[in-house]
Design a protein around this motif. Sequence first.
Motif, PDB file in Angstrom:
ATOM      1  N   ASP A   6       0.460  -1.451  -0.494  1.00 45.91           N
ATOM      2  CA  ASP A   6      -0.325  -0.045   0.194  1.00 45.91           C
ATOM      3  C   ASP A   6       0.693   1.264  -0.197  1.00 45.91           C
ATOM      4  N   LEU A   7       1.737   0.830   0.331  1.00 49.23           N
ATOM      5  CA  LEU A   7       2.846   2.679   0.198  1.00 49.23           C
ATOM      6  C   LEU A   7       3.187   2.713  -1.161  1.00 49.23           C
ATOM      7  N   PRO A   8       3.655   3.218  -1.321  1.00 49.51           N
ATOM      8  CA  PRO A   8       3.601   3.955  -2.868  1.00 49.51           C
ATOM      9  C   PRO A   8       4.967   4.204  -3.199  1.00 49.51           C
ATOM     10  N   SER A   9       5.319   3.959  -4.464  1.00 54.36           N
ATOM     11  CA  SER A   9       6.315   3.468  -4.986  1.00 54.36           C
ATOM     12  C   SER A   9       7.592   4.010  -4.502  1.00 54.36           C
ATOM     13  N   GLU A  10       7.418   5.613  -4.126  1.00 49.75           N
ATOM     14  CA  GLU A  10       8.468   6.596  -4.040  1.00 49.75           C
ATOM     15  C   GLU A  10       9.308   6.517  -2.417  1.00 49.75           C
ATOM     16  N   VAL A  11       8.148   6.097  -1.943  1.00 47.41           N
ATOM     17  CA  VAL A  11       8.464   5.031  -0.461  1.00 47.41           C
ATOM     18  C   VAL A  11       9.329   4.179  -0.199  1.00 47.41           C
ATOM     19  N   ILE A  12       8.651   3.518  -1.226  1.00 49.01           N
ATOM     20  CA  ILE A  12       9.410   2.061  -0.998  1.00 49.01           C
ATOM     21  C   ILE A  12      10.244   2.175  -1.303  1.00 49.01           C
ATOM     22  N   ASP A  13      10.871   2.741  -2.434  1.00 50.26           N
ATOM     23  CA  ASP A  13      12.891   3.361  -3.355  1.00 50.26           C
ATOM     24  C   ASP A  13      13.671   3.592  -1.900  1.00 50.26           C
ATOM     25  N   ALA A  14      12.740   4.961  -1.010  1.00 56.13           N
ATOM     26  CA  ALA A  14      13.543   5.249  -0.233  1.00 56.13           C
ATOM     27  C   ALA A  14      13.653   4.466   1.404  1.00 56.13           C
ATOM     28  N   LEU A  15      13.549   3.588   1.149  1.00 56.21           N
ATOM     29  CA  LEU A  15      12.972   2.475   1.781  1.00 56.21           C
ATOM     30  C   LEU A  15      14.241   1.258   1.520  1.00 56.21           C
ATOM     31  N   ARG A  16      14.053   0.675   0.226  1.00 55.76           N
ATOM     32  CA  ARG A  16      15.330   0.005  -0.446  1.00 55.76           C
ATOM     33  C   ARG A  16      16.110   1.028   0.148  1.00 55.76           C
ATOM     34  N   LYS A  17      16.415   2.436  -0.321  1.00 59.53           N
ATOM     35  CA  LYS A  17      18.274   3.003  -0.400  1.00 59.53           C
ATOM     36  C   LYS A  17      18.226   2.658   1.507  1.00 59.53           C
ATOM     37  N   GLY A  18      17.180   2.643   1.718  1.00 61.54           N
ATOM     38  CA  GLY A  18      17.887   2.834   3.605  1.00 61.54           C
ATOM     39  C   GLY A  18      17.726   4.697   3.458  1.00 61.54           C
ATOM     40  N   ARG A  19      16.485   5.365   3.462  1.00 62.34           N
ATOM     41  CA  ARG A  19      16.241   6.404   3.481  1.00 62.34           C
ATOM     42  C   ARG A  19      15.175   6.549   4.441  1.00 62.34           C
TER      43      ARG A  19
END
Length: 85
Positions: A6-19
């Motif tokens: 349910d998280l937006p893709s830009e949020v998931i991308d930031a999480l994958r980068k450890g941000r």
Amino acid sequence: MTSTHDLPSEVIDALRKGRKIEAIKLLRERHGVGLKEAKDMVEAGEGKAGPDFPMEEPKMETGIGRLFGLGILIVMLYVLYRTLA
């Protein structure tokens, strides 16, 4: 929005980068979510890291790269010193 899907893709991308902080800011700015709610959602997303949500390992700068940069800086300072002297 309770699961990582349910998280937006830009949020998931930031999480994958450890941000994590960037992910919280994105949720707050773009989706009008409050601070506590955004933090809880991001932490829930972090906790569900698995094969469908791989986290990137933080990249460490090598010692050789730092040493090379320091050497370049020293040479540049020496040239500047000799030019001005």
